[in-house]
Design a protein around this motif. Structure first.
Motif, PDB file in Angstrom:
ATOM      1  N   CYS A 192      -5.600 -29.086   0.447  1.00  0.00           N
ATOM      2  CA  CYS A 192      -6.792 -29.712  -0.465  1.00  0.00           C
ATOM      3  C   CYS A 192      -6.778 -31.038  -0.446  1.00  0.00           C
ATOM      4  O   CYS A 192      -5.733 -31.989  -0.253  1.00  0.00           O
ATOM      5  CB  CYS A 192      -6.895 -29.093  -1.801  1.00  0.00           C
ATOM      6  SG  CYS A 192      -5.401 -29.661  -2.664  1.00  0.00           S
ATOM      7  N   THR A 216     -15.026 -31.527   0.375  1.00  0.00           N
ATOM      8  CA  THR A 216     -13.957 -31.517   1.269  1.00  0.00           C
ATOM      9  C   THR A 216     -14.108 -32.256   2.665  1.00  0.00           C
ATOM     10  O   THR A 216     -13.449 -33.235   2.729  1.00  0.00           O
ATOM     11  CB  THR A 216     -13.715 -29.906   1.788  1.00  0.00           C
ATOM     12  OG1 THR A 216     -13.277 -29.193   0.488  1.00  0.00           O
ATOM     13  CG2 THR A 216     -12.540 -29.880   2.758  1.00  0.00           C
ATOM     14  N   SER A 227      -9.296 -33.167  -5.691  1.00  0.00           N
ATOM     15  CA  SER A 227      -9.734 -31.653  -5.573  1.00  0.00           C
ATOM     16  C   SER A 227      -9.614 -31.321  -7.393  1.00  0.00           C
ATOM     17  O   SER A 227      -8.573 -31.929  -8.017  1.00  0.00           O
ATOM     18  CB  SER A 227      -8.672 -30.779  -5.098  1.00  0.00           C
ATOM     19  OG  SER A 227      -8.831 -30.729  -3.504  1.00  0.00           O
ATOM     20  N   ASP A 286     -11.720 -27.650  -2.349  1.00  0.00           N
ATOM     21  CA  ASP A 286     -11.581 -28.773  -3.228  1.00  0.00           C
ATOM     22  C   ASP A 286     -11.750 -28.280  -4.731  1.00  0.00           C
ATOM     23  O   ASP A 286     -11.390 -28.905  -5.390  1.00  0.00           O
ATOM     24  CB  ASP A 286     -12.330 -30.190  -2.940  1.00  0.00           C
ATOM     25  CG  ASP A 286     -13.857 -29.740  -3.207  1.00  0.00           C
ATOM     26  OD1 ASP A 286     -14.468 -28.835  -2.519  1.00  0.00           O
ATOM     27  OD2 ASP A 286     -14.325 -30.525  -3.998  1.00  0.00           O
ATOM     28  N   ASP A 287     -12.556 -27.174  -4.925  1.00  0.00           N
ATOM     29  CA  ASP A 287     -13.369 -26.881  -6.167  1.00  0.00           C
ATOM     30  C   ASP A 287     -13.025 -25.427  -6.613  1.00  0.00           C
ATOM     31  O   ASP A 287     -12.625 -24.651  -5.900  1.00  0.00           O
ATOM     32  CB  ASP A 287     -14.425 -27.437  -6.439  1.00  0.00           C
ATOM     33  CG  ASP A 287     -14.817 -28.073  -7.734  1.00  0.00           C
ATOM     34  OD1 ASP A 287     -14.112 -27.730  -8.603  1.00  0.00           O
ATOM     35  OD2 ASP A 287     -15.936 -28.834  -7.830  1.00  0.00           O
TER      36      ASP A 287
END
Length: 174
Positions: A120, A15, A124, A104-105
């Motif tokens: 995001c 991020t 992502s 992001d994940d």
């Protein structure tokens, strides 16, 4: 919804950084942070939003950058972000409608369910993109925090006044 956001959770790796982990010859971890995010941090604070950095890794580089950015809360080495964040929200008496999240994940995914607003980076994982309120056109590590904060403050009608407050002017095309 946007006006009620008073706290913003920020992920670090993927991020605020490009998701890479770099080591120098002596084993020190090095991270590259985008300076553009600094305006996002300052603008959020100027708009009265408290910043919470929540990351699964622990890094001196993260500590240093977040101290420079005067982050309100920094929590590193958090294995279960949802469990940790739920406890934090209860302890601080923060309601879901007052929380935004930028990540992001998959390790951010379940914690994002505790937030009213989710932003995001464009790179992502698909699961995060599927629940995001806003998907930035910016990749992780390239100023996504600034971009999401700008979006959020524009939705609140505050971006221009915050920037004028910070810099004394609002340029053409901003």
């Amino acid at each position: 919804m946007f006006e009620q956001i008073k706290y913003l959770v920020l992920d670090v790796d993927g991020t605020m950084t490009d998701a890479g982990i770099y080591y120098d010859n002596t084993g020190n971890e090095i991270k590259k942070f985008c300076t553009r995010d600094g305006i996002g941090f300052m603008a959020a604070r100027r708009a009265g939003i408290k910043l919470i950095v929540l990351t699964g890794r622990e890094s001196l580089a993260t500590t240093r950058r977040m101290q420079e950015m005067k982050i309100d809360y920094l929590y590193q080495k958090v294995e279960n972000k949802k469990e940790f964040l739920a406890g934090f929200l209860a302890e601080q008496n923060i309601a879901k409608e007052n929380l935004g999240y930028i990540g992001d994940d998959i390790n951010d995914y379940s914690a994002m369910s505790l937030a009213a607003f989710v932003g995001c980076p464009k790179d992502s994982c698909e699961q995060v993109k599927a629940i995001a309120s806003y998907i930035s056109d910016v990749r992780g590590g390239a100023g996504v925090v600034r971009d999401v904060v700008e979006y959020l403050l524009k939705q609140r009608g505050e971006w221009e006044s915050v920037i004028c407050d910070m810099y004394g002017t609002y340029g053409v095309g901003i």
